[in-house]
Design an enzyme around this catalytic site. Sequence first.
Site, mmCIF file in Angstrom:
data_model
loop_
_atom_site.group_PDB
_atom_site.id
_atom_site.type_symbol
_atom_site.label_atom_id
_atom_site.label_comp_id
_atom_site.label_asym_id
_atom_site.label_seq_id
_atom_site.Cartn_x
_atom_site.Cartn_y
_atom_site.Cartn_z
ATOM 1 N N GLU A 61 -10.275 7.440 4.189
ATOM 2 C CA GLU A 61 -9.171 7.043 5.071
ATOM 3 C C GLU A 61 -9.242 7.759 6.425
ATOM 4 O O GLU A 61 -10.317 8.025 6.935
ATOM 5 C CB GLU A 61 -7.828 7.217 4.351
ATOM 6 N N ASP A 119 0.865 -1.175 0.000
ATOM 7 C CA ASP A 119 0.000 0.000 0.000
ATOM 8 C C ASP A 119 0.908 1.233 0.000
ATOM 9 O O ASP A 119 2.097 1.158 0.325
ATOM 10 C CB ASP A 119 -0.927 -0.023 1.214
HETATM 11 C C1 BGC Z 1 -5.155 3.016 0.491
HETATM 12 C C2 BGC Z 1 -5.461 1.850 -0.422
HETATM 13 C C3 BGC Z 1 -5.482 2.278 -1.861
HETATM 14 C C4 BGC Z 1 -4.160 2.957 -2.185
HETATM 15 C C5 BGC Z 1 -4.048 3.408 -3.631
HETATM 16 C C6 BGC Z 1 -3.937 3.778 0.022
HETATM 17 O O1 BGC Z 1 -3.706 4.913 0.798
HETATM 18 O O2 BGC Z 1 -4.942 2.541 1.797
HETATM 19 O O3 BGC Z 1 -6.691 1.271 -0.061
HETATM 20 O O4 BGC Z 1 -5.695 1.163 -2.676
HETATM 21 O O5 BGC Z 1 -3.999 4.091 -1.346
HETATM 22 O O6 BGC Z 1 -4.895 4.454 -3.922
#
Ligand code: BGC
Length: 830
Positions: free
Chosen positions: A507, A311
């Site tokens: 988030e 991630d």
């Molecule tokens: C998130 C992921 C996401 C990734 C790419 C991250 O900050 O935790 O769920 O897939 O970003 O966008």
Amino acid sequence: MKIFFFVLLAFFLCHSLTFASSLTWPKANNPYQTDQYPEYEKRIQELVEQMTLEQKVGQMTQVELNSITPQEVRDFHIGSIFVSGGGLLNKNRKATMEQWVHTADQYWKASITAVKNLPAIPISFAVDAVHGHNKLFGQVIYPHNIGLGASQNTQLVHDIAKATAEAMLDSGMDQTFAPSLSVTQNILWGRTYESYSQDPELVSLLGKSAVLGYQGSIHTPLGNGRVAATAKHFLGDGGTEAGIDRGENTSTEEELMAIHGKPYIAAIEAGVLWIMASHNSWQGQRLHGHQYLLTTILKNQLGFVGAITGDWNSHAQINGCTKTHCPEAINAGMDMLMVPYGWQDFIHNTVEDVKQGRISESRINDAVSRILRAKFYSGLMEAPKPSKRFSTGVSQSEIQQNNKALARKAVRESLVLLKHDKETLPIHPEKKILVVGELANNIGAQTGGWTLGWQGDDLTNADFPHGTSILKAIQSEAKNVEYSTHGSFHSQPDIAIVVYGERPYAEWLGDRRHLAFELESSHHAKILEQLQAKGIPTVSILLSGRPLWLNRELNASNAFIAAWLPGTEASGISDLLIATPQGQPRYNFTGKLPFDWPQAPVQSKPEAQAHNVSSLFNFGYGLNYSSTAKDWKTLPTDTLLKDIESIFNVDILTDKISSPWILRASENKKNDVQLVNNRIQLDSLTADLKSNNSQAKLQVHWHGTQKAKIHLDNLNAYTNYQDIFLHDGAIVIEGKILGPANKKVLFEMGCRGVEYCNRFADINVSKVFKKRKKNEHFSLSVSLHCFEKNKIDTRHIGRAFGLETSGKLSLEITDIRVQSQPKSVDFTCR
Ligand code: BGC
């Protein structure tokens, strides 16, 4: 020799205590048994043998679209590109499908253009298509997972994933960062809506259906109009303490397996090709560096043969790692790392790691084999260029009509009726209906985060040319509709539909410290009460990413519907609200709560279980037209601010420095040194943390030899102090002057570690420390307003404070806290 033996014994004992557990994780029945694909395995092996080390490391790197050109993809043999939540194509949110697919063709073409005689490997192109192809302008947006969890409909989830895969392929993308298999336990977590449910069984069933929908059931998804799925975030993301995003999961291994692990078994059994490691830690160790969970459990025990992908820069959170250098993650079992930018340094450093023996070649070969396997099994290796991959043969407008109908059905099935006074619903289409609330005419609020942008908080209805707002949906079913944002009307309505809820977030920006809705303003509760006082029955529609505590609104509603984040097709709501001309319901309610509904504003599942508090409505609750009506017992609404005061006041220094804060120090902006054995020793500064049982004392001495600073940092997660800020919060530090300051003292605050906010600001606080007597008490309070004033977002504080001077100063600090409305504030910044 004896000593050596004891050291060895101690090592093995520790090791076995940490890593070998008596628990047996099941073996998943993986449809992709490598021995059943000998032809692919042979080709994988041949390719790995032909590849250079640089090429292999390039394959292990995933880069954000906007920080790499097609030429660089070719030159550096990059394995994957992705478009981030906030990433745009050509800086244009409205980029068309043709523009996307044209771009995809260019990157793909570059990747398959061989450099010298090295094998050329097609690039994968990933996107967060988490509720439809949400990155693409003009697409149908489906309900977020929480709503699909309420539907409990596996076929529906499958069909949505399939439709999303087709849209992705049409725009040239072949891998989605979905489904999220988070089993959210604490709904304070900002990603609750990405989770189908609190129930591992339901998440497993729906997660499996989603994987099958994205990938199809056989091994060449791309050839069948499907894409590769990425189950995320492994492991325990939904179980962090206090629901803090990227935080610490303290579950036992039994809990971890039974709650968070279960859906991964289901996803592997559905053939998922990619699994994304999580930002959180488990029992103190970051997942990206967790060899036991990544390699021993996921790969060896569960039998996952695909690739573990990283991630966003999450490897940098491992002790000793940076964004561009992290052998620990690869050694722990990460096969591909998400290095959105700065990837050149990452490749260079990783190649050096292998040359210097810090990473073995066999680990690199295993990682690359897994990436190639995911690419072979998904059909990517044999697929033509993106623009030629797939066509349903159906026109885009027909696809859109079909998808709109699918989304509308999903919305209908996701609505949960929590309260219904007899005969309030459905509403006869001839009645005079008052629609109230700004969110009634706000498609962006319906779609929530991860829509067109990352947070999804800056969208207007014009961003959804084919979408339907709740207002528009009602207007198209009923003739006599008046709309008002605040509840006024021209002529007395027969009934009012009031729409309200949370504003979009994604988030950690959605992390909350309590669940009370409009705690102070009670804006919508008042509107509902006023309408009822005028004899107008009220229907509430709540748009939210999680259950909320809103007893006052529930009491003042004759019918109450939890609509979650339904997406662009609000006609699914009017389908249930508005009756046929004969007054009959057109559909019945079928949605069931995917999460317990809180009885108190600070209640969340773990705390409720710990204190044996029952929920207001349990998981699985949901009324329909045949439910036997029970008299509504007025719910208590007297939670005053003081009842949840504790959440607006956070102690940082008590008997210790509380998590997630870490005390560090630096000289001349260099050498960040952390507190070890309660001590920091630098040339120009010493700090000692002394504690008895209930009270810690932090003694800091600045020696005046050069500029030095102590600072309190949050290295792993982001601390969201916005609600304390909104309650006139301040950082308060108290203690004793051991020796006054003889030069300027600066107080520093900031957010760090996040690309979106990496700023620090200084405030001159010398007056608190200069000309003071020895042993005199001091108190320093700085308003959180000073953060915002200096363009530092209080939603992701990374440094609660720093104190810096180049002179002499000695302090004994006995209290550090974040406090709402302290009696007086020294620095208000107003
Ligand atoms: C998130 C992921 C996401 C990734 C790419 C991250 O900050 O935790 O769920 O897939 O970003 O966008």
